[in-house]
Design a protein around this motif. Structure first.
Motif, PDB file in Angstrom:
ATOM      1  N   ALA A  48      -2.701   1.349 -11.792  1.00  0.00           N
ATOM      2  CA  ALA A  48      -1.423   2.037 -12.008  1.00  0.00           C
ATOM      3  C   ALA A  48      -0.745   1.546 -13.279  1.00  0.00           C
ATOM      4  O   ALA A  48      -0.243   2.352 -14.076  1.00  0.00           O
ATOM      5  CB  ALA A  48      -0.502   1.847 -10.804  1.00  0.00           C
ATOM      6  N   ILE A  49      -0.740   0.245 -13.492  1.00  0.00           N
ATOM      7  CA  ILE A  49      -0.119  -0.315 -14.693  1.00  0.00           C
ATOM      8  C   ILE A  49      -0.858   0.157 -15.941  1.00  0.00           C
ATOM      9  O   ILE A  49      -0.234   0.551 -16.931  1.00  0.00           O
ATOM     10  CB  ILE A  49      -0.065  -1.854 -14.614  1.00  0.00           C
ATOM     11  N   LEU A  50      -2.187   0.130 -15.903  1.00  0.00           N
ATOM     12  CA  LEU A  50      -2.967   0.605 -17.054  1.00  0.00           C
ATOM     13  C   LEU A  50      -2.721   2.085 -17.317  1.00  0.00           C
ATOM     14  O   LEU A  50      -2.546   2.500 -18.472  1.00  0.00           O
ATOM     15  CB  LEU A  50      -4.463   0.345 -16.832  1.00  0.00           C
ATOM     16  N   PHE A  51      -2.667   2.898 -16.267  1.00  0.00           N
ATOM     17  CA  PHE A  51      -2.438   4.334 -16.423  1.00  0.00           C
ATOM     18  C   PHE A  51      -1.049   4.597 -16.990  1.00  0.00           C
ATOM     19  O   PHE A  51      -0.892   5.385 -17.929  1.00  0.00           O
ATOM     20  CB  PHE A  51      -2.603   5.059 -15.084  1.00  0.00           C
ATOM     21  N   ILE A  52      -0.049   3.958 -16.445  1.00  0.00           N
ATOM     22  CA  ILE A  52       1.318   4.160 -16.941  1.00  0.00           C
ATOM     23  C   ILE A  52       1.432   3.671 -18.380  1.00  0.00           C
ATOM     24  O   ILE A  52       2.058   4.325 -19.221  1.00  0.00           O
ATOM     25  CB  ILE A  52       2.332   3.465 -16.009  1.00  0.00           C
ATOM     26  N   GLY A  53       0.812   2.551 -18.699  1.00  0.00           N
ATOM     27  CA  GLY A  53       0.804   2.062 -20.084  1.00  0.00           C
ATOM     28  C   GLY A  53       0.128   3.044 -21.024  1.00  0.00           C
ATOM     29  O   GLY A  53       0.611   3.297 -22.137  1.00  0.00           O
ATOM     30  N   TRP A  54      -0.977   3.610 -20.584  1.00  0.00           N
ATOM     31  CA  TRP A  54      -1.695   4.603 -21.384  1.00  0.00           C
ATOM     32  C   TRP A  54      -0.823   5.827 -21.612  1.00  0.00           C
ATOM     33  O   TRP A  54      -0.768   6.365 -22.720  1.00  0.00           O
ATOM     34  CB  TRP A  54      -3.003   4.963 -20.689  1.00  0.00           C
ATOM     35  N   MET A  55      -0.114   6.285 -20.577  1.00  0.00           N
ATOM     36  CA  MET A  55       0.755   7.451 -20.707  1.00  0.00           C
ATOM     37  C   MET A  55       1.907   7.161 -21.669  1.00  0.00           C
ATOM     38  O   MET A  55       2.276   7.999 -22.485  1.00  0.00           O
ATOM     39  CB  MET A  55       1.297   7.891 -19.344  1.00  0.00           C
ATOM     40  N   VAL A  90       1.028   9.452  -5.389  1.00  0.00           N
ATOM     41  CA  VAL A  90       1.417  10.837  -5.105  1.00  0.00           C
ATOM     42  C   VAL A  90       2.320  11.376  -6.212  1.00  0.00           C
ATOM     43  O   VAL A  90       2.188  12.530  -6.628  1.00  0.00           O
ATOM     44  CB  VAL A  90       2.084  10.948  -3.711  1.00  0.00           C
ATOM     45  N   THR A  91       3.220  10.544  -6.715  1.00  0.00           N
ATOM     46  CA  THR A  91       4.084  10.958  -7.821  1.00  0.00           C
ATOM     47  C   THR A  91       3.251  11.321  -9.052  1.00  0.00           C
ATOM     48  O   THR A  91       3.465  12.367  -9.675  1.00  0.00           O
ATOM     49  CB  THR A  91       5.093   9.839  -8.167  1.00  0.00           C
ATOM     50  N   LEU A  92       2.300  10.467  -9.388  1.00  0.00           N
ATOM     51  CA  LEU A  92       1.424  10.751 -10.528  1.00  0.00           C
ATOM     52  C   LEU A  92       0.559  11.978 -10.268  1.00  0.00           C
ATOM     53  O   LEU A  92       0.337  12.793 -11.170  1.00  0.00           O
ATOM     54  CB  LEU A  92       0.544   9.542 -10.846  1.00  0.00           C
ATOM     55  N   LEU A  93       0.100  12.152  -9.050  1.00  0.00           N
ATOM     56  CA  LEU A  93      -0.718  13.311  -8.683  1.00  0.00           C
ATOM     57  C   LEU A  93       0.073  14.609  -8.873  1.00  0.00           C
ATOM     58  O   LEU A  93      -0.431  15.579  -9.459  1.00  0.00           O
ATOM     59  CB  LEU A  93      -1.183  13.167  -7.235  1.00  0.00           C
ATOM     60  N   SER A 124       0.832  -1.211   0.000  1.00  0.00           N
ATOM     61  CA  SER A 124       0.000   0.000   0.000  1.00  0.00           C
ATOM     62  C   SER A 124       0.863   1.257   0.000  1.00  0.00           C
ATOM     63  O   SER A 124       0.552   2.237  -0.692  1.00  0.00           O
ATOM     64  CB  SER A 124      -0.924   0.021   1.223  1.00  0.00           C
ATOM     65  N   ALA A 125       1.955   1.242   0.757  1.00  0.00           N
ATOM     66  CA  ALA A 125       2.852   2.403   0.808  1.00  0.00           C
ATOM     67  C   ALA A 125       3.509   2.647  -0.544  1.00  0.00           C
ATOM     68  O   ALA A 125       3.637   3.802  -0.984  1.00  0.00           O
ATOM     69  CB  ALA A 125       3.910   2.204   1.893  1.00  0.00           C
ATOM     70  N   VAL A 126       3.903   1.579  -1.223  1.00  0.00           N
ATOM     71  CA  VAL A 126       4.482   1.721  -2.569  1.00  0.00           C
ATOM     72  C   VAL A 126       3.435   2.296  -3.521  1.00  0.00           C
ATOM     73  O   VAL A 126       3.713   3.201  -4.310  1.00  0.00           O
ATOM     74  CB  VAL A 126       5.031   0.375  -3.088  1.00  0.00           C
ATOM     75  N   LEU A 127       2.231   1.786  -3.420  1.00  0.00           N
ATOM     76  CA  LEU A 127       1.138   2.288  -4.257  1.00  0.00           C
ATOM     77  C   LEU A 127       0.849   3.756  -3.952  1.00  0.00           C
ATOM     78  O   LEU A 127       0.626   4.556  -4.866  1.00  0.00           O
ATOM     79  CB  LEU A 127      -0.107   1.434  -4.042  1.00  0.00           C
ATOM     80  N   LEU A 128       0.887   4.136  -2.679  1.00  0.00           N
ATOM     81  CA  LEU A 128       0.690   5.541  -2.295  1.00  0.00           C
ATOM     82  C   LEU A 128       1.791   6.418  -2.884  1.00  0.00           C
ATOM     83  O   LEU A 128       1.518   7.513  -3.387  1.00  0.00           O
ATOM     84  CB  LEU A 128       0.649   5.682  -0.774  1.00  0.00           C
ATOM     85  N   LEU A 129       3.015   5.940  -2.865  1.00  0.00           N
ATOM     86  CA  LEU A 129       4.136   6.690  -3.450  1.00  0.00           C
ATOM     87  C   LEU A 129       3.945   6.878  -4.957  1.00  0.00           C
ATOM     88  O   LEU A 129       4.144   7.988  -5.477  1.00  0.00           O
ATOM     89  CB  LEU A 129       5.453   5.968  -3.158  1.00  0.00           C
ATOM     90  N   PRO A 157      -8.690   8.279  -4.332  1.00  0.00           N
ATOM     91  CA  PRO A 157      -7.740   7.221  -3.952  1.00  0.00           C
ATOM     92  C   PRO A 157      -6.822   7.616  -2.799  1.00  0.00           C
ATOM     93  O   PRO A 157      -6.336   6.754  -2.066  1.00  0.00           O
ATOM     94  CB  PRO A 157      -6.918   6.995  -5.228  1.00  0.00           C
ATOM     95  N   PHE A 158      -6.587   8.917  -2.620  1.00  0.00           N
ATOM     96  CA  PHE A 158      -5.735   9.375  -1.533  1.00  0.00           C
ATOM     97  C   PHE A 158      -6.317   8.939  -0.184  1.00  0.00           C
ATOM     98  O   PHE A 158      -5.599   8.435   0.688  1.00  0.00           O
ATOM     99  CB  PHE A 158      -5.587  10.896  -1.599  1.00  0.00           C
ATOM    100  N   GLY A 159      -7.622   9.119  -0.019  1.00  0.00           N
ATOM    101  CA  GLY A 159      -8.272   8.697   1.217  1.00  0.00           C
ATOM    102  C   GLY A 159      -8.201   7.197   1.417  1.00  0.00           C
ATOM    103  O   GLY A 159      -7.955   6.712   2.533  1.00  0.00           O
ATOM    104  N   LEU A 160      -8.418   6.436   0.350  1.00  0.00           N
ATOM    105  CA  LEU A 160      -8.336   4.981   0.434  1.00  0.00           C
ATOM    106  C   LEU A 160      -6.933   4.544   0.838  1.00  0.00           C
ATOM    107  O   LEU A 160      -6.752   3.734   1.755  1.00  0.00           O
ATOM    108  CB  LEU A 160      -8.699   4.345  -0.913  1.00  0.00           C
ATOM    109  N   LEU A 161      -5.929   5.093   0.151  1.00  0.00           N
ATOM    110  CA  LEU A 161      -4.553   4.677   0.399  1.00  0.00           C
ATOM    111  C   LEU A 161      -4.065   5.099   1.785  1.00  0.00           C
ATOM    112  O   LEU A 161      -3.355   4.337   2.446  1.00  0.00           O
ATOM    113  CB  LEU A 161      -3.637   5.240  -0.689  1.00  0.00           C
TER     114      LEU A 161
END
Length: 170
Positions: free
Chosen positions: A156-163, A19-22, A11-16, A72-76
């Motif tokens: 995250a993988i789908l978003f990064i792939g899309w970018m 936040v980076t994408l945000l 979860s912490a890695v996902l939050l990082l 997602p910030f609240g969830l994470l």
């Protein structure tokens, strides 16, 4: 490593990543170069006073998008800081949103708008509520966190792939 600890690390890695994408989306407008950014220093302190106007019509979609991007910030945060109080997690969300708005103004890379602060905070607040409601449904933080981590990583993988597609292929 205990399953709970492993899930919290994931979860912490996902939050990082989130936040980076945000930061990249809000401050750098998804640009890879500072020269691509338009220098704009704008400040609106009237809540909901100046919605985006597109082709002469008011467009409220940006207001809704601001809330959705912070959900997602609240969830994470709920996953990473399970023992923190609801108010302390909400404080982190409001502080993060305020920091991004101030940085937009200081760096002159966007519109600093009180409406954005309100809606970003509302989205994070909604994420905290959704997590608490899902916890009631799942009755197990471990199962809930495992599910949300899985969904988060796929997203995250789908978003990064899309970018990558948008910037390097299209």
């Amino acid at each position: 490593m205990k399953k709970e600890t492993k899930q919290r690390v994931l979860s912490a890695v996902l939050l990082l990543i989130y936040v980076t994408l945000l930061i990249w989306i809000i401050l750098f407008k998804m640009s890879f170069s500072m020269s691509d950014l338009t220098v704009t220093r704008y400040l609106n302190l009237v809540p909901f006073g100046e919605p985006l106007v597109v082709n002469g019509q008011t467009d409220y979609s940006e207001i809704i998008q601001n809330a959705l991007i912070f959900l997602p910030f609240g969830l994470l945060l709920s996953m990473v800081l399970p023992r923190a109080s609801f108010l302390s997690k909400l404080f982190v969300i409001v502080l993060a949103s305020l920091s991004l708005e101030v940085l937009q103004y200081v760096l002159a890379v966007g519109r600093t708008d009180i409406t954005d602060l309100i809606m970003n905070s509302a989205g994070g607040f909604a994420g905290l509520i959704v997590y608490d409601l899902l916890e009631l449904v799942f009755r197990s933080k471990s199962r809930l966190n495992k599910l949300l981590n899985g969904l988060g990583y796929v997203t995250a993988i789908l978003f990064i792939g899309w970018m990558i597609y948008l910037f390097f292929i299209a």
